[in-house]
Each structure stands twice: as structure tokens, then as C-alpha cells.
Design a protein around this motif. Sequence first.
Motif, PDB file in Angstrom:
ATOM      1  N   LYS A   6      33.235 -10.779  72.942  1.00 38.39           N
ATOM      2  CA  LYS A   6      33.238 -11.322  71.580  1.00 38.39           C
ATOM      3  C   LYS A   6      31.812 -11.328  71.024  1.00 38.39           C
ATOM      4  O   LYS A   6      30.855 -11.504  71.768  1.00 38.39           O
ATOM      5  CB  LYS A   6      33.787 -12.752  71.553  1.00 38.39           C
ATOM      6  N   LEU A  11      34.608 -12.991  67.154  1.00 37.34           N
ATOM      7  CA  LEU A  11      35.572 -11.924  66.895  1.00 37.34           C
ATOM      8  C   LEU A  11      35.248 -10.713  67.743  1.00 37.34           C
ATOM      9  O   LEU A  11      34.072 -10.388  67.972  1.00 37.34           O
ATOM     10  CB  LEU A  11      35.550 -11.521  65.413  1.00 37.34           C
ATOM     11  N   SER A  14      37.421  -4.970  67.116  1.00 36.09           N
ATOM     12  CA  SER A  14      38.608  -4.598  66.342  1.00 36.09           C
ATOM     13  C   SER A  14      38.974  -5.676  65.333  1.00 36.09           C
ATOM     14  O   SER A  14      39.362  -5.384  64.197  1.00 36.09           O
ATOM     15  CB  SER A  14      39.784  -4.345  67.281  1.00 36.09           C
ATOM     16  N   GLU A  15      38.798  -6.957  65.726  1.00 33.42           N
ATOM     17  CA  GLU A  15      39.094  -8.047  64.797  1.00 33.42           C
ATOM     18  C   GLU A  15      38.096  -8.056  63.625  1.00 33.42           C
ATOM     19  O   GLU A  15      38.472  -8.297  62.486  1.00 33.42           O
ATOM     20  CB  GLU A  15      39.042  -9.393  65.531  1.00 33.42           C
ATOM     21  N   ARG A  16      36.836  -7.777  63.942  1.00 31.82           N
ATOM     22  CA  ARG A  16      35.817  -7.752  62.895  1.00 31.82           C
ATOM     23  C   ARG A  16      36.073  -6.607  61.920  1.00 31.82           C
ATOM     24  O   ARG A  16      35.955  -6.783  60.698  1.00 31.82           O
ATOM     25  CB  ARG A  16      34.436  -7.605  63.523  1.00 31.82           C
ATOM     26  N   ALA A  18      38.976  -5.227  61.264  1.00 32.79           N
ATOM     27  CA  ALA A  18      40.168  -5.572  60.487  1.00 32.79           C
ATOM     28  C   ALA A  18      39.818  -6.550  59.369  1.00 32.79           C
ATOM     29  O   ALA A  18      40.307  -6.426  58.233  1.00 32.79           O
ATOM     30  CB  ALA A  18      41.234  -6.172  61.402  1.00 32.79           C
ATOM     31  N   LYS A  19      38.922  -7.510  59.669  1.00 27.06           N
ATOM     32  CA  LYS A  19      38.507  -8.471  58.662  1.00 27.06           C
ATOM     33  C   LYS A  19      37.710  -7.792  57.557  1.00 27.06           C
ATOM     34  O   LYS A  19      37.895  -8.070  56.359  1.00 27.06           O
ATOM     35  CB  LYS A  19      37.669  -9.568  59.320  1.00 27.06           C
ATOM     36  N   GLU A  20      36.824  -6.861  57.909  1.00 26.94           N
ATOM     37  CA  GLU A  20      36.035  -6.141  56.917  1.00 26.94           C
ATOM     38  C   GLU A  20      36.916  -5.264  56.034  1.00 26.94           C
ATOM     39  O   GLU A  20      36.711  -5.177  54.821  1.00 26.94           O
ATOM     40  CB  GLU A  20      34.977  -5.285  57.618  1.00 26.94           C
ATOM     41  N   ASN A  21      37.910  -4.606  56.631  1.00 31.31           N
ATOM     42  CA  ASN A  21      38.824  -3.764  55.843  1.00 31.31           C
ATOM     43  C   ASN A  21      39.653  -4.594  54.878  1.00 31.31           C
ATOM     44  O   ASN A  21      39.914  -4.177  53.741  1.00 31.31           O
ATOM     45  CB  ASN A  21      39.735  -2.964  56.776  1.00 31.31           C
ATOM     46  N   ALA A  22      40.077  -5.779  55.340  1.00 29.38           N
ATOM     47  CA  ALA A  22      40.858  -6.656  54.458  1.00 29.38           C
ATOM     48  C   ALA A  22      40.006  -7.126  53.277  1.00 29.38           C
ATOM     49  O   ALA A  22      40.481  -7.182  52.136  1.00 29.38           O
ATOM     50  CB  ALA A  22      41.376  -7.858  55.255  1.00 29.38           C
ATOM     51  N   ALA A  23      38.721  -7.448  53.541  1.00 29.78           N
ATOM     52  CA  ALA A  23      37.829  -7.872  52.466  1.00 29.78           C
ATOM     53  C   ALA A  23      37.574  -6.733  51.489  1.00 29.78           C
ATOM     54  O   ALA A  23      37.523  -6.939  50.267  1.00 29.78           O
ATOM     55  CB  ALA A  23      36.516  -8.369  53.055  1.00 29.78           C
ATOM     56  N   ARG A  26      40.677  -6.277  49.333  1.00 31.01           N
ATOM     57  CA  ARG A  26      40.751  -7.361  48.339  1.00 31.01           C
ATOM     58  C   ARG A  26      39.769  -7.110  47.210  1.00 31.01           C
ATOM     59  O   ARG A  26      40.092  -7.310  46.028  1.00 31.01           O
ATOM     60  CB  ARG A  26      40.450  -8.684  49.025  1.00 31.01           C
TER      61      ARG A  26
END
Length: 323
Positions: A6, A11, A14-16, A18-23, A26
Motif C-alpha cells: 500500500k 491505497l 490499482s485502487e489509486r 481507479a480513483k484517478e480515473n473516476a475523478a 467526473r
Amino acid sequence: MWFSRKNQGGLSKSERLAKENAALYRSERAIAAFERGQLPEYVEARARKQVQHELPWTSNLSVAEWALLARYGLRPLGQVMGATVYHQAEWKMVLGRQNRYAGGWNTGFNGMYVNLYSGSCFLNELEQGMYEARWLALQRLRAEAALLGAHAVVGVKVKLVPGTVDSSLEMTAMGTAITLDLPSVDEPLLCTVSAQDFVRLVHAGSIPVGLALGVGIYYQVSQWNDVWQSGSYSNQEMYSYTDAVYQARHRAVQEMRRHAAESGGNGVLAHETGLRVEEVEVEYGEGDIRLNHVVEFFAMGTAISHRKTHLDERPQSVVSLNT
């Protein structure tokens, strides 16, 4: 294993991502909404929750204002905001374009266009940019209030600060959306007066009809007598500089009165005025360095229609005695 470690934010990689792509998704959706003249989806979702009483309402009302609103059947719906970050054209290029269109004599010093023929003048393109930036912020404020089912927005304040990017402005407009015991309206009314003063105006026979605003941006070219005065050892008024302030103020108030008349008002409660001055060092030739000034004056108030007076009267500026 090392690749599943981590990061400091707790994070995994892969979680980071995914969070960047979602931002990013948006942000792209929000930009597309702004380009269509709409508000972002997350703003609309928050407004729906407020309408369904899933979120508590907020406001900048005082206790006295809240009690008065409840007494007269007015209800606060929430604090609303409109904002824009606006790139303003470089004033030197604006001045150069005006000079070419006017057919004046242009000469350049340090990459700066100076009209030695016409001298001081209004910067029309910058004025239009300021109108557009304020219009964007106020329209988004109005749109957010409409989502809440508001009849009006009271206590509207517009704040302008230089942006973090060169030649950019951050314009925000805030106020409290309120509803009356009346049928719904297509567009909420915007006014600078407080909720308490809104009630007082209505009971005095003065109906707020909207915002009136004006901008004046004046470029003052210093002459040799200004240079001599600025280097004098005696106290004296700089008449050319004073005239520049009056020129900008006259233009702004004249436009504010015109907006008031167009909206059906015969008076303006001018609650907000602002003056900004930028000094500009210009080299006209060897040993000829002068300080010119870009003077900006802004005026905004609530246009009112007072039925006890003639509607064809010229709007007059009135300063609130409560401030």
C-alpha cells in the motif's frame, strides 16, 4: 509481495488508478455540462437531496432575519453559489487591437502597443470580458436556486480575486435561496438586499426586479506634466489620475442605471462598489519612462420598481443607511 504494498494514502496501485480515473471521468462530465450551459451532475444530485429534505439547509441569515422570514411566510431553502474561472485577454493586446481598428498611430515599446494619437481610452474588450464572467457566475447561481424551487435569492454577493493562472479571474457569487407562498416561477429573482430588507421593500411598495450592474475599465496615459507632478516636492492633486477614476466610475454607474431601466426599475440600491488600479510602467523612448494606469470600477445593486413614482424617471443610485 512488494507489488501489493500500500502507498501512504492506504491505497494499492490499482485502487489509486481507479480513483484517478473516476475523478477524471467526473471532471470531463462536469466540463461537458458547463459547455452546455448546465450545472454538473453532482450539483444537481445535491440539490435533489435538499429538496427531499435529506440534507439540512444552510444560509447566511441572522436570527432576526430568520424570525422575520417565518413571520411573513418566506422560507429559506439553502445557500447557493455560482462560480467561474475566466481567462481575461491581456490588456496590452486589447489596447493594440483597439488602436488598429481606430486607425491611430501605433508604436511599440517593450512589446507593448501604445496609441500616441488617441491617448487615454476605455478598454471595451476587457469590459465585455468582465460582464461575461459575472454573467456566468450569476446564471449558475440562479440555476442552482431554481433546482431548489426558489422564488428569489437574497443577499447576493459577488467576489472577484485574481486567479492562480496568469490573466485569469476567479469569480464567485453567493446568496440564500428563499421561497414565498406563491406559484413557482421560471427564473428566481436575484437581489443584493438582505432577507430582512427584502421584506421591508415589499411592504414599502418597492418591488425588487433584479440585479443591475456596471463596469468601467479606463486606460490612463500619463503626460509629461503628470511625470513632473509625481516628482514634485510639494503637496498637490494629480488631476489626470483623478479624472481616470471619475471616468471609470461614470461609465460603470451609467451602465448600471441602463440595466436597471431595462429590467423595469426606477431606482437602484447600490450595495456594492469596487475600485482596482493597476500601475503600468511604459517606456516611450530613451529616458522617457512613465507610469500609466488601468482603472477598473465596478457597481452592482438591486433594481427596484417603486409604484409611487413615475416609471419613466431616470434610475437614481441609493446607498443603504443600514451599512
